[in-house]
Design an enzyme around this catalytic site. Structure first.
Site, short mmCIF file in Angstrom:
data_model
loop_
_atom_site.label_atom_id
_atom_site.label_comp_id
_atom_site.label_asym_id
_atom_site.label_seq_id
_atom_site.Cartn_x
_atom_site.Cartn_y
_atom_site.Cartn_z
N ASP A 1 -4.98 9.96 9.69
CA ASP A 1 -3.66 9.82 10.64
C ASP A 1 -3.26 10.17 11.55
O ASP A 1 -3.10 11.07 11.75
CB ASP A 1 -2.46 10.21 9.37
N GLU B 1 0.48 -0.96 0.47
CA GLU B 1 0.17 -0.20 0.20
C GLU B 1 0.77 0.94 -0.42
O GLU B 1 1.80 1.50 1.00
CB GLU B 1 -0.77 -0.25 1.27
#
Lengths: 237, 393
Positions: A39, A28
């Site tokens: 995040d 990824e």
């Protein structure tokens, strides 16, 4: 499936190759965005470093083209990056760079049609997330709409490092009720022993922050290879 | 009034105002947004809830706020200016309207904690205030830069029992405080409501916050009739995310009044931005050629935001409201102008609206035009900053 932030070091493409050598089934690739809402601190820091190094969508695609690996590459970024580039152009560019799928954590299913049309036109898979807070009927719809695999969020958290398996088993079980699409577990998966446990209920794990933290801390490509191998070995045991 | 003809109407089921709005959030937050939307829809249709909201605003919030004719300033500028005095509301700005509504809704949803972002600190103080009143636990996220330039507001929030978290990521201002509040919300959504401070974010926030703030415009329209002035020629408000502007515009959107939003030149999303997706909404944003969000720069922390609420983007696109920018250099002068001519020290945010009126008197504002300006907040919080700027060391 290891996750790396593109551009977070000038060696990032070498780290991708090392992760493949270490036994990754897929990689990824995070394309940095200025405001990564899903995040935690580690990936935020990596994205900021990458942006300061003038990393762009185009520069990432260009470097991916130089990469010669035989595992699927999945892009992960935030919707505005693609939207600003133009959805059709972005999908086409990713596909030309060898990317097979995309994860857009801030693109809720209800808003995803324009992107899915553009991505579908070039056979780029759109991977959807299911969260512990997702009600079962919605999880079923997400699982049926997801392409390639479904991303099961192990916990109610942003990306980071955690010690337990969270709600992964329940989320995966709900997805399995509606679809036989492969299910990968992510969010907080940081140790081989976790991966081993989670592999009993899922098809694989996504390891992001734990690896990114090493890379932005200055670890070399050999470290990345052995880090990924420690997960590979745990999963194969 | 015919509902279908309203300019500032209920958005469609996807939360769209024309081409803007929507709900661009991580899957983890979608259920909470859906829950909030249905809770607000029910509450807002429930007479008892609306009556409680209005009664708290009367008994606690200091409403109705008056309208003050600005006689000396009007004479000086050749205009006929009226000020809606949100600076006189409890906690010193219009922010109290929204937080009273959202904290009542928090209780109604059975949640026990609120989190909020704040720029200048006004929304943070208001949230801490409304949370204290209902015994809700409260955490406020504030950019590190803003905690320095608005340190008294940090202390105020703490006095009110809130925890203030200094945000050190990104530009360390309002945009990053929103990011951090969203990240926190993901981890605690089952017992915590995100009390967003402006007409921005994912559906239903832009709509809900405008509805709670529409008390400003509805009151003002009635008061202007009572003053026998009627519909003003212009309604002017400063715009960061745009909640005070949306609130006062809501009372005049279906009238003949021209609606004017005044942005900070360094955060002028309508003047300098382009369409994009940030913080859960499709709107106009300051961004670079790669779609990375740019940092806003303004003398006022409350306007230091690279986007604007989606309904404003829509009103700009369809031409119902006009948006102009005022640079930092004109703001202090406007603050002094209002202070000395009318005995009202406005917030730096509000001073942008005054600066625009002063600049356009005799220009876009014809002689003797009737102007209603929203005095969104008082300047007490800015006094130390203004003093530092006026006395260069």
């Amino acid at each position: 499936m290891p996750y790396l932030v593109a551009g977070s070091t000038d060696q990032w493409v070498r780290h991708v190759e090392a992760a493949v050598l270490g036994g990754a089934d897929a990689i990824e690739i995070g394309i940095p965005f200025s405001d990564p809402m899903m995040d935690g601190p580690v990936i935020q820091a990596a994205a900021q470093i990458a942006l300061e190094r003038s990393t762009t969508f185009e520069s990432v695609c260009g470097e991916l083209e130089t990469l010669d690996v035989d595992v699927p590459l999945i892009a992960m970024t935030y919707y505005n990056v693609f939207l600003h580039h133009g959805l059709e152009r972005a999908a086409g560019r990713l596909r030309a760079a060898g990317v097979l799928g995309a994860i857009l954590p801030d693109l809720a299913m209800e808003e995803s049609n324009p992107w899915r049309e553009s991505a579908g036109a070039v056979d780029l898979a759109t991977i959807l997330l299911v969260a512990p807070s997702t009600p079962a009927d919605r999880a079923h719809r997400l699982a049926q709409a997801s392409e390639g695999f479904t991303y099961a969020a192990a916990r109610m958290a942003v990306t980071g490092v955690a010690r337990d398996d969270g709600d992964a088993a329940r989320v995966v079980a709900t997805i399995r009720e509606a679809s036989d699409i492969p299910v990968y577990v992510g969010i907080g998966v940081s140790r081989p022993v976790q991966a081993q446990e989670l592999s009993k209920v899922s098809d694989g794990v996504i390891v992001g922050s734990a690896l990114v933290e090493r890379i932005i801390g200055g670890s070399n490509v050999a470290d990345t290879e052995s880090f990924v191998r420690s997960f590979r070995d745990a999963l194969d045991e | 009034m015919n509902n279908a003809a309203r300019v500032m109407d209920t958005p469609d089921e996807r939360g769209r105002f024309g081409n803007f709005g929507g709900r661009f959030v991580p899957e983890a937050l979608v259920p909470a947004c859906l829950e909030l939307e249905s809770a607000f829809r029910e509450a807002w249709a429930d007479e008892e809830f609306v009556e409680e909201f209005q009664s708290v605003l009367r008994q606690f919030g200091g409403r109705p706020t008056p309208i003050t004719p600005l006689r000396r300033l009007s004479k000086q500028l050749g205009l006929n200016i009226f000020a809606k005095r949100e600076d006189l509301a409890h906690t010193g700005s219009h922010k109290i309207n929204n937080v009273v509504g959202q904290t009542l809704l928090t209780k109604r949803m059975g949640k026990t904690r609120v989190i909020a972002e704040t720029g200048a600190g006004q929304h943070g103080v208001a949230t801490a205030t409304a949370a204290a009143r209902l015994g809700l636990s409260c955490t406020v996220f504030m950019g590190e830069v803003d905690t320095v330039r608005q340190e008294l507001n940090v202390f105020r929030m703490e006095l009110l029992g809130a925890r203030v978290v200094s945000v050190t990521s990104g530009s360390k201002t309002l945009k990053d405080a929103v990011n951090e509040a969203m990240r926190e919300w993901v981890t605690c959504v089952s017992d915590t409501h995100y009390c967003l401070g402006s007409v921005m974010g994912p559906h239903p926030f832009p709509w809900m916050v405008r509805e709670f703030q529409s008390v400003i415009g509805n009151e003002a329209a009635r008061q202007m009739r009572e003053l026998a002035v009627g519909v003003p020629d212009f309604v002017v408000a400063c715009v960061g995310g745009g909640s005070n502007a949306a609130g006062i515009f809501a009372g005049f959107a279906d009238s003949s009044a021209r609606l004017v939003g005044v942005e900070a030149a360094g955060g002028a999303a309508v003047r300098s931005g382009s369409p994009g997706v940030l913080h859960g909404m499709r709107s106009l944003l300051l961004q670079d050629e790669f779609g990375q969000i740019e940092e806003a720069h303004s003398i006022s922390a409350g306007l230091d935001y690279p986007g604007i609420g989606p309904e404003h983007a829509h009103l700009a696109e369809v031409g119902r409201a006009e948006y102009y920018a005022i640079g930092d250099e004109d703001v202090i002068g406007a603050l002094k102008l209002l202070s000395e001519s009318e005995g009202i020290i406005p917030a730096l945010e509000t001073a942008h609206a005054i600066a625009w009126i002063a600049r356009e008197a005799g220009g876009l504002l014809p002689k003797d035009a009737t102007v209603l300006v929203n005095l969104s907040g008082r300047g007490d919080k800015d006094v130390a900053q203004v003093r530092a700027m006026l006395s260069p060391s």
